[in-house]
Design a protein around this motif. Structure first.
Motif, short mmCIF file in Angstrom:
data_model
loop_
_atom_site.label_atom_id
_atom_site.label_comp_id
_atom_site.label_asym_id
_atom_site.label_seq_id
_atom_site.Cartn_x
_atom_site.Cartn_y
_atom_site.Cartn_z
N LYS A 37 -3.79 7.44 15.84
CA LYS A 37 -4.69 6.89 14.83
C LYS A 37 -6.07 7.50 14.98
O LYS A 37 -6.62 7.62 16.08
CB LYS A 37 -4.77 5.37 14.97
CG LYS A 37 -5.51 4.71 13.82
CD LYS A 37 -5.39 3.20 13.86
CE LYS A 37 -6.05 2.57 12.64
NZ LYS A 37 -5.90 1.09 12.64
N PRO B 243 -8.06 6.37 1.70
CA PRO B 243 -7.26 6.03 2.88
C PRO B 243 -7.86 4.86 3.66
O PRO B 243 -9.08 4.74 3.79
CB PRO B 243 -7.31 7.31 3.72
CG PRO B 243 -7.67 8.40 2.76
CD PRO B 243 -8.58 7.75 1.78
N THR B 244 -6.99 4.01 4.15
CA THR B 244 -7.42 2.94 5.05
C THR B 244 -7.08 3.27 6.50
O THR B 244 -7.72 2.76 7.42
CB THR B 244 -6.76 1.60 4.67
OG1 THR B 244 -5.33 1.74 4.75
CG2 THR B 244 -7.14 1.21 3.25
N ASP B 245 -6.05 4.10 6.71
CA ASP B 245 -5.66 4.52 8.05
C ASP B 245 -5.14 5.96 7.98
O ASP B 245 -4.43 6.33 7.02
CB ASP B 245 -4.55 3.63 8.61
CG ASP B 245 -4.98 2.18 8.77
OD1 ASP B 245 -5.58 1.86 9.79
OD2 ASP B 245 -4.72 1.39 7.83
N LYS C 63 0.84 -1.21 0.00
CA LYS C 63 0.00 0.00 0.00
C LYS C 63 0.87 1.26 0.00
O LYS C 63 2.05 1.22 0.33
CB LYS C 63 -0.92 0.00 1.22
CG LYS C 63 -2.01 -1.05 1.18
CD LYS C 63 -2.88 -0.97 2.43
CE LYS C 63 -3.98 -2.01 2.41
NZ LYS C 63 -4.80 -1.97 3.64
N THR D 80 -20.35 7.76 6.11
CA THR D 80 -19.98 6.35 6.15
C THR D 80 -21.03 5.53 6.89
O THR D 80 -21.30 4.37 6.53
CB THR D 80 -18.61 6.15 6.82
OG1 THR D 80 -18.67 6.59 8.18
CG2 THR D 80 -17.53 6.92 6.08
N SER E 27 -8.84 5.63 -5.24
CA SER E 27 -8.00 5.27 -4.10
C SER E 27 -8.49 6.01 -2.85
O SER E 27 -8.80 7.20 -2.91
CB SER E 27 -6.54 5.62 -4.37
OG SER E 27 -6.02 4.85 -5.43
N TRP F 21 -2.90 4.48 2.09
CA TRP F 21 -3.90 4.41 1.02
C TRP F 21 -3.96 3.00 0.46
O TRP F 21 -2.95 2.29 0.43
CB TRP F 21 -3.55 5.38 -0.10
CG TRP F 21 -3.38 6.81 0.30
CD1 TRP F 21 -2.32 7.37 0.96
CD2 TRP F 21 -4.31 7.87 0.08
NE1 TRP F 21 -2.52 8.71 1.16
CE2 TRP F 21 -3.73 9.06 0.62
CE3 TRP F 21 -5.55 7.96 -0.55
CZ2 TRP F 21 -4.36 10.29 0.56
CZ3 TRP F 21 -6.19 9.18 -0.61
CH2 TRP F 21 -5.61 10.34 -0.06
N ASP F 22 -5.13 2.64 -0.09
CA ASP F 22 -5.26 1.31 -0.68
C ASP F 22 -4.72 1.24 -2.11
O ASP F 22 -4.70 0.17 -2.72
CB ASP F 22 -6.71 0.82 -0.65
CG ASP F 22 -7.66 1.70 -1.46
OD1 ASP F 22 -7.19 2.66 -2.10
OD2 ASP F 22 -8.88 1.42 -1.45
#
Length: 430
Positions: free
Chosen positions: A402, A393-395, A75, A410, A391, A382-383
């Motif tokens: 975090k 973000p995942t985190d 990633k 969502t 694309s 990012w994935d």
């Protein structure tokens, strides 16, 4: 009863305590440092506390001093995006005036307006944009009742109750067509109003301000003192090349002014003069057609041509309330390099327009918007390629903490994405 009250108080106190930054390492990542260089395959990012200690190739580090090692599995890892000229935190529903604090059109003040007390950290706009990888932003009210929009603030989008990291960070003024509408219908009136306001600010700063003859309220004259002394940047909204040159002339008359150009759709026509003056630009992300008479020379190559001439350029998302598409605008600048006759940017240059360069313009320091030793640990995973459409973000980490990525959007998505007809309310039966 007492025990229950104590437990409730303890829970409230726990919520009030900021989350602690983590020590962690990300390996097997495509690392983007944000300084204009190209992505690094098989890269490593090391964070200790709220600071980055290393970001580079795997070969550059021999061991890790933490047990929390995350395998990114290819990633992309980047610094957080930095958005300039936003209204984040100033509205809940932009079309509902009671919930919208971004346009103080009926205020008797202009330059004195300070946006920081009005920012709502619980605004859904902040939550949505945090989920889009934006970790820092400049937010400000829009010039409406006065050519001056007031003093913007720098905020972080972390999940805490104190988003403002720097209040009264810059002043904004509208010239061009918008300034002309506000000041009486002509650019001539706008420039007279601007010149007179700056003159009164100088007089106020030197103890020679005359309240009876002044056109500015005292608070506005006082606020502009930081501008004329060069202690507060002046963001100037301007599009037409002739207006840009007039602003640069103002810089020659008042060398202390710390100017930043906003919009600059025709900036490529005056790119050499802008570069020579050392004035940075926050440009519209992609102007492919003129939206007004002051943008008749708008071109998709505007940003690329200014950068080629040596201008420091960050990009804006063209809509103050919705900058979450910044990475897509940057990706378009990369795509332009593949079109014959067009001027775009390399991948690294394009990403810098939404990371390190807006951070520098916003006063976040030399390492703002970067993954570099000593930089604040704003990290986004990012994935996929962050400049590619789709694309996400995942985190997201802000100051090494975090962040939650949930928002009203969502939750609605998750609630309804798997519903079938049997799950619909009875009102839908008809």
């Amino acid at each position: 009863m007492i025990r229950r009250a104590l437990l409730a108080a303890a829970a409230t106190l726990a919520l009030a305590v900021p989350a602690a930054a983590e020590d962690f390492v990300i390996v097997n990542a495509t690392v983007v440092t944000g300084d204009g260089s190209e992505p690094i395959p098989d890269g490593v990012v090391i964070v200790a506390g709220n600071r980055v200690t290393y970001a580079g190739p795997r070969s550059g580090v021999s061991s890790f001093e933490t047990d929390l090692v995350m395998d990114a599995q290819g990633k992309w890892v980047t610094p957080g995006l930095v958005a300039t000229m936003t209204s984040l935190g100033l509205s809940d529903v932009s079309a509902v005036s009671e919930s919208n604090d971004s346009r103080p059109g009926k205020s008797r003040w202009g330059a004195a307006l300070d946006v920081s007390p009005a920012i709502n950290p619980a605004s859904q706009h902040i939550l949505v944009h945090r989920g889009a990888g934006i970790t820092r932003a400049a937010t400000v009210t829009s010039p409406s009742g006065s050519i001056f929009g007031g003093q913007g603030a720098i905020i972080d989008l972390g999940a805490d109750a104190q988003p403002v990291t720097k209040a009264r960070a810059f002043q904004i003024v509208a010239l061009g067509e918008r300034g002309a509408r506000i000041s009486g219908g002509s650019r001539a009136a706008t420039f007279v109003e601007l010149a007179e306001a700056l003159r009164e600010a100088v007089a106020y700063a030197n103890g020679r301000w005359d309240a009876e003859s002044a056109i500015l309220p005292r608070a506005d004259a006082e606020a502009l003192g930081a501008v004329v002394n060069g202690k507060q940047p002046l963001y100037v909204g301007v599009e037409r090349a002739s207006d840009i040159r007039a602003v640069l002339g103002l810089k020659r008359e008042m060398p202390k002014l710390d100017l930043v150009l906003l919009g600059a759709s025709e900036g490529w026509l005056a790119a050499r003069e802008i570069a020579a003056a050392g004035v940075p630009v926050i440009a519209d992300g992609l102007d492919d057609l003129p939206g007004s008479f002051e943008e008749l020379a708008a071109t998709q190559s505007n940003v690329g041509r200014m950068v080629k001439a040596g201008v420091k350029v960050a990009i804006n998302a063209n809509a103050m309330e919705n900058p979450r598409n910044l990475n897509q605008y940057a990706g378009n600048l990369v795509a332009l390099t593949r079109i014959p006759g067009a001027d775009g940017l390399s991948w690294g240059q394009a990403f810098a327009t939404i990371s390190s360069i807006p951070a520098q313009i916003s006063g976040l320091g030399a390492k703002g918007g970067q993954l570099a030793p000593g930089a604040v640990a704003d990290v986004v995973i990012w994935d996929g390629d962050p400049l590619e459409v789709g694309s996400v973000p995942t985190d997201v980490y802000i100051d090494g903490v975090k962040q939650p990525l949930e928002s009203h959007q969502t939750r609605l998505r998750d609630r309804y994405k798997d519903l079938d007809e049997s799950d619909q309310p009875k009102a839908y039966d008809w």
